[in-house]
Design a protein around this motif. Structure first.
Motif, PDB file in Angstrom:
ATOM      1  N   ASP A 166      -1.151  -3.298  23.232  1.00 39.84           N
ATOM      2  CA  ASP A 166       0.099  -2.412  23.121  1.00 39.84           C
ATOM      3  C   ASP A 166       0.980  -2.475  23.655  1.00 39.84           C
ATOM      4  N   SER A 167       1.626  -3.852  23.770  1.00 35.97           N
ATOM      5  CA  SER A 167       3.490  -3.816  24.128  1.00 35.97           C
ATOM      6  C   SER A 167       4.177  -2.916  24.273  1.00 35.97           C
ATOM      7  N   HIS A 168       5.109  -3.322  24.600  1.00 39.00           N
ATOM      8  CA  HIS A 168       5.760  -1.866  23.459  1.00 39.00           C
ATOM      9  C   HIS A 168       7.715  -2.202  24.694  1.00 39.00           C
ATOM     10  N   ASP A 169       8.830  -1.098  24.102  1.00 35.69           N
ATOM     11  CA  ASP A 169       9.631  -1.326  24.428  1.00 35.69           C
ATOM     12  C   ASP A 169       9.347   0.211  25.474  1.00 35.69           C
ATOM     13  N   ILE A 170       9.899   0.039  26.538  1.00 39.59           N
ATOM     14  CA  ILE A 170      10.400   1.559  27.579  1.00 39.59           C
ATOM     15  C   ILE A 170      11.382   1.860  26.839  1.00 39.59           C
ATOM     16  N   VAL A 171      12.573   1.718  26.535  1.00 38.91           N
ATOM     17  CA  VAL A 171      14.100   2.149  26.580  1.00 38.91           C
ATOM     18  C   VAL A 171      13.317   2.954  25.490  1.00 38.91           C
ATOM     19  N   PHE A 172      13.123   2.392  24.514  1.00 36.76           N
ATOM     20  CA  PHE A 172      12.636   2.903  23.002  1.00 36.76           C
ATOM     21  C   PHE A 172      11.832   4.132  23.327  1.00 36.76           C
ATOM     22  N   ALA A 173      10.867   3.778  23.046  1.00 40.82           N
ATOM     23  CA  ALA A 173      10.257   4.760  24.203  1.00 40.82           C
ATOM     24  C   ALA A 173      10.609   6.316  24.776  1.00 40.82           C
ATOM     25  N   GLY A 174      11.709   6.085  25.080  1.00 36.00           N
ATOM     26  CA  GLY A 174      12.651   7.767  25.837  1.00 36.00           C
ATOM     27  C   GLY A 174      13.592   8.187  24.400  1.00 36.00           C
ATOM     28  N   TRP A 175      14.178   6.353  23.934  1.00 32.05           N
ATOM     29  CA  TRP A 175      14.340   7.520  22.640  1.00 32.05           C
ATOM     30  C   TRP A 175      13.751   7.855  21.823  1.00 32.05           C
ATOM     31  N   ASN A 176      12.485   7.937  21.224  1.00 31.67           N
ATOM     32  CA  ASN A 176      11.806   8.349  19.678  1.00 31.67           C
ATOM     33  C   ASN A 176      11.017   9.298  20.812  1.00 31.67           C
TER      34      ASN A 176
END
Length: 892
Positions: free
Chosen positions: A436-446
């Motif tokens: 479930d790894s993810h980019d935290i920056v893109f989480a904020g954007w999207n």
């Protein structure tokens, strides 16, 4: 596939060879006479039995561990005479010649506070004394590991002279050797029983302690700082870290460890910490196995700096440290939007309202879980076959170009090996799943885009601002009204709407609408070495080689493999010759290695070294060696659109896959475009970076009490890796600014690093031991910003003082580290890292009747202050209490 056919062909030939060896061994064994040895191993001073002492025949796979009462019984069909070796952690190794069967042997072991006779393998791939190794090498034995005040094994590595640690997370700590610092270190190889602990999703660098091995199973650690490519191939650039696990033959029985504690920090408050680990090993004649498992979890250090990255930006264009979503910004031409004359309302820079990292990521728990199965079978007294399977999974934060949550990342290793006193053949495979790894920056954007698209948000902001200004509102009031209107409908952190949106974004493997990424990648490695010691008398000669195949599959979420998986192969062959002259006072060593890679030219790495030992306790060394660092998979094949910029790896194969060769051939220089004179530049594809290192050193053991280690080195670096940023010429022709980050080398600026160090250890008769070291590093050359810093402190001091027997069963150890401040330069920012002093301490109490040790420790862990990058990480303290039970070795 062709490589599977080769592996099958190799396995078939190996099976035939193994069968022949077994038949020959059976015939010889039937004809040989059995030699029986039995006795007891005790402490020379106290007379106490020493359970777990290792009794074995030198150079053979014949041995046994002493029983709970210190007794042993060993039978062998080896021809006499041979040498029997008795060893145990914390005691001087004894060797005795055996000419026939013996019973009631009394082996009295003298305590040894320092590794007088310690043997290392890392320096030359063959066993040799640590004092006379031809290059710098450091070692932590089992006793030092147990007495370390660190919360984890990797925390204890910080006390080794030439290791510097970078902590991305409580459970993801990466070591750096010589050279340049980094949030990861692709130039340092981390080997676990000869297996490369490399990951693919992160770009092909070691995962540190996240999915490695359980601390309870570590037997010893060796560290080889600096360039080592002549023996270990590409990426042995900063050093090689060897972690050897406990053999079930040498460490049988049950071990259990339970650890509980907590962390405390000004911002994050108090949180719990826990660890549980077990190891069970059993010997059944020629077969032995072990099962190991561990779980560690704690609350990660909290990022709490939310200040503006650029203090000069207006409040409307706020882009905060550890705030994500506010990177999405634009300049609004208010006159064009309102239809007013130019200059009436002007233009304003505006950024969307972001979310703090702590709102997008739960710091609890940072965790790591590991299991290991090891099987060993002694085919005869000179040959051993083994299988090792390891699985690890964890959850941690990693700082790269963005902030990444490695959530449920898992790795699986399988290794088979056949080895004897003169050769080894091993093959292993690694597979990983990014989970479930993810980019935290893109989480904020999207998450932002879930409740309102960018175009609508900026439109509402502009309309409200224009209306308020035309009605006479001041600038601050107009901005406040505009942001309030644009943020209408914003998902508030913690609400069901926010949580649902965040889950959806995390699980979407597409950065256009989500934040998740995929990696189901792996690699396969085969290697072998043969030592001609028994065939050649006039020189010691070893030859070896390896072949590796990478299979990269991120489904296009990271690399350019959306339509076709990425296959990369590399190989290496080497030879090393050693000759002792002048009555064995001068040892000369020469090594040569050839390496090849699918995307790069073949390269030859030499090493020559000499060790002069005028007396048994004094050893002078000098060496010249080269190192090279292949670009990691990321630098070769990344194709990742981060929104404000797109990352594209610099190989021809990647250009063929992406169709983006134009940005390398004629990308537009950004500065020239901003000046109104767009100029195309040609960016060469990336290639390996190189170094040549000369080192001199001196090691001495004086009166068996004082150990001294001095060294000086000079490393010349060429073709250092570098990132450049350009604009897409096709997009610019359409009036669109589309920036790309490219991966290349700095061809015109060479950099020289010079370093020196001194390490000293003194052992007192009453059991006290004092260690101290000082290291210095400085850079010369390189004017480019990316080359202007070593990303590490110029001066570092380490010390420790301890006594395992302060009183009868009570011991302690206090360790400290100091470094001065330094500048950090990375692709994601630049800033000053403040100096720090860290003091760690532990007190241990042995309970011999319970075969257990009680240990309490405190670690003062400080976060790094990466100003203008991701800000301050919370400063805090970790404390713990652990109980370790060992059924055979008891309370060491």
């Amino acid at each position: 596939m062709w490589y599977l056919e080769r592996i099958f062909h190799f396995a078939r030939k190996a099976s035939v060879m193994t069968l022949c060896v077994l038949l020959t061994a059976a015939v010889v064994s039937a004809q040989a006479q059995t030699v029986s040895l039995s006795g007891k191993v005790t402490d020379q001073e106290t007379g106490e039995e020493l359970p777990g002492a290792n009794v074995h025949v030198k150079g053979k796979y014949v041995g046994i561990a002493a029983q709970g009462d210190g007794s042993f019984a060993l039978n062998t069909s080896l021809s006499t005479p041979f040498t029997l070796v008795v060893s145990m952690v914390g005691y001087q190794t004894q060797e005795m010649e055996v000419t026939g069967s013996m019973s009631d042997m009394k082996v009295e072991m003298a305590q040894e506070a320092f590794m007088v006779g310690d043997i290392v393998v890392a320096a030359s791939r063959v066993e040799e004394s640590i004092l006379s190794a031809p290059v710098s090498v450091e070692k932590m034995d089992q006793l030092e590991i147990r007495r370390s005040p660190g919360v984890t094994l990797f925390d204890g590595l910080a006390q080794m002279k030439e290791i510097e640690l970078t902590a991305n997370s409580m459970v993801f700590t990466g070591p750096t050797g010589r050279g340049f610092g980094s949030s990861h270190n692709s130039g340092l190889i981390q080997l676990i029983d000869g297996t490369d602990n490399t990951g693919i999703a992160n770009g092909s660098y070691s995962l540190g302690n996240l999915t490695g091995i359980s601390d309870i199973d570590v037997a010893e650690i060796e560290f080889l700082p600096g360039a080592s490519s002549a023996l270990y191939g590409p990426n042995a650039f900063s050093g090689v870290l060897f972690m050897n696990t406990k053999s079930p033959f040498d460490y049988p029985g049950l071990s259990v460890q339970v650890k509980s504690g907590g962390t405390n920090s000004d911002y994050g408050g108090s949180s719990s910490l826990m660890e549980g680990a077990f190891r069970y090993a059993k010997v059944m004649d020629k077969f032995a196995f072990k099962v190991v498992g561990s779980h560690f979890q704690a609350t990660d250090w909290v990022a709490h700096d939310f200040s503006a990255k650029n203090p000069d930006d207006p409040a409307s264009n706020f882009d905060g440290v550890n705030v994500y979503g506010d990177e999405v910004a634009t300049t609004l031409n208010l006159d064009a939007l309102a239809g007013t004359p130019a200059g009436t309302l002007g233009s304003i820079a505006v950024a969307r309202t972001g979310y703090r990292e702590e709102e997008l990521y739960d710091y609890s728990p940072a965790r790591t879980s590991k299991v290991n199965l090891g099987l060993k079978y002694r085919l005869n007294e000179s040959m051993e076959a083994s299988y090792d399977g390891r699985y690890g999974t964890g959850r941690a934060i990693y700082q790269g170009t963005n902030r990444y949550a490695l959530d449920n990342l898992s790795s699986f290793w399988n290794k088979v090996e056949l080895k004897s006193e003169n050769f080894f053949v091993r093959a292993y495979a690694q597979r990983e799943d990014a989970g479930d790894s993810h980019d935290i920056v893109f989480a904020g954007w999207n998450v932002n885009r879930q409740w309102k698209g960018d175009q609508q948000w900026f439109g509402e902001y502009a309309g409200t601002y224009i209306g308020a200004t035309l009605q006479g509102a001041g600038s601050d009031a107009a901005h406040a009204a505009a942001r309030n209107a644009a943020d209408t409908g914003r998902f508030l952190p913690g609400t069901p709407e926010f949580n649902d949106a965040l889950d959806q974004v995390r699980n979407t493997k597409d950065f256009a609408t989500g934040a998740g990424f995929t990696s189901k990648s792996g690699f396969y490695n085969t290697e072998a070495m043969y030592n001609f010691a028994n065939q050649i008398d006039f020189v010691d000669l070893q030859v070896g080689g390896n072949w590796r195949y990478y299979n990269v599959d991120t489904e296009g979420t990271i690399y350019s493999d959306a339509d076709e998986k990425i296959d990369v192969t590399e190989f290496g062959v080497y030879a090393q010759a050693t000759k002792s002259v002048l009555d064995n006072k001068l040892k000369l060593t020469g090594s040569l290695r050839l390496d090849g890679h699918k995307n790069f030219d073949d390269h030859i790495s030499p090493r020559v070294a000499a060790v002069f030992s005028p007396t048994q306790g004094h050893h002078f060394r000098a060496s010249y060696q080269s190192g090279f660092n292949n670009p990691i998979i990321e630098s070769q094949y990344i194709n990742l659109n981060l929104g404000p910029i797109q990352l594209v790896g610099g190989t021809q194969d990647n250009m063929d896959r992406t169709g983006l060769g134009r940005v390398y051939e004629s990308g537009i220089d950004i500065a020239s475009a901003q000046a109104g004179n767009p100029t195309p530049v040609n960016t060469p594809f990336i290639k390996p970076e190189f170094q040549k290192t000369f080192e001199i050193g001196y090691k001495a053991l004086i009166s068996n009490s004082l150990f001294v280690d001095l060294n000086y080195y000079r490393s010349d670096y060429t073709d250092r890796f570098k990132n450049v940023r350009v604009l897409d010429p096709e997009a610019l022709a359409q009036g669109v600014l589309s920036p790309f980050q490219l991966y290349t080398n700095e061809a015109d600026e060479n950099v020289i690093l010079q370093g020196a160090g001194i390490g000293m250890t003194y052992n007192f008769d009453n059991g006290f031991r004092v260690d101290g070291s000082y290291t210095y590093i400085d850079r010369d050359g390189g004017t480019d910003d990316a080359l202007s810093s070593t990303n590490r402190a110029k001066n570092r001091v380490k010390f420790s003082i301890g006594n395992p027997r302060l009183f009868k069963n009570l011991g302690f150890n206090v360790a400290g580290r100091w470094r001065d401040e330094f500048n950090w330069v990375a692709t994601f920012g630049e800033g000053e890292v403040g100096g720090e002093t860290i003091i760690d301490a532990q007190v241990s109490y042995k309970m011999p009747r319970m075969n257990s040790t009680l240990k309490a420790g405190v670690n003062n862990l400080t976060g790094k202050n990466y100003t203008q990058m991701f800000g301050s990480v919370d400063i805090g303290t970790t404390f713990y209490l652990s109980v370790t039970y060992d059924s055979v070795f008891g309370a060491l």
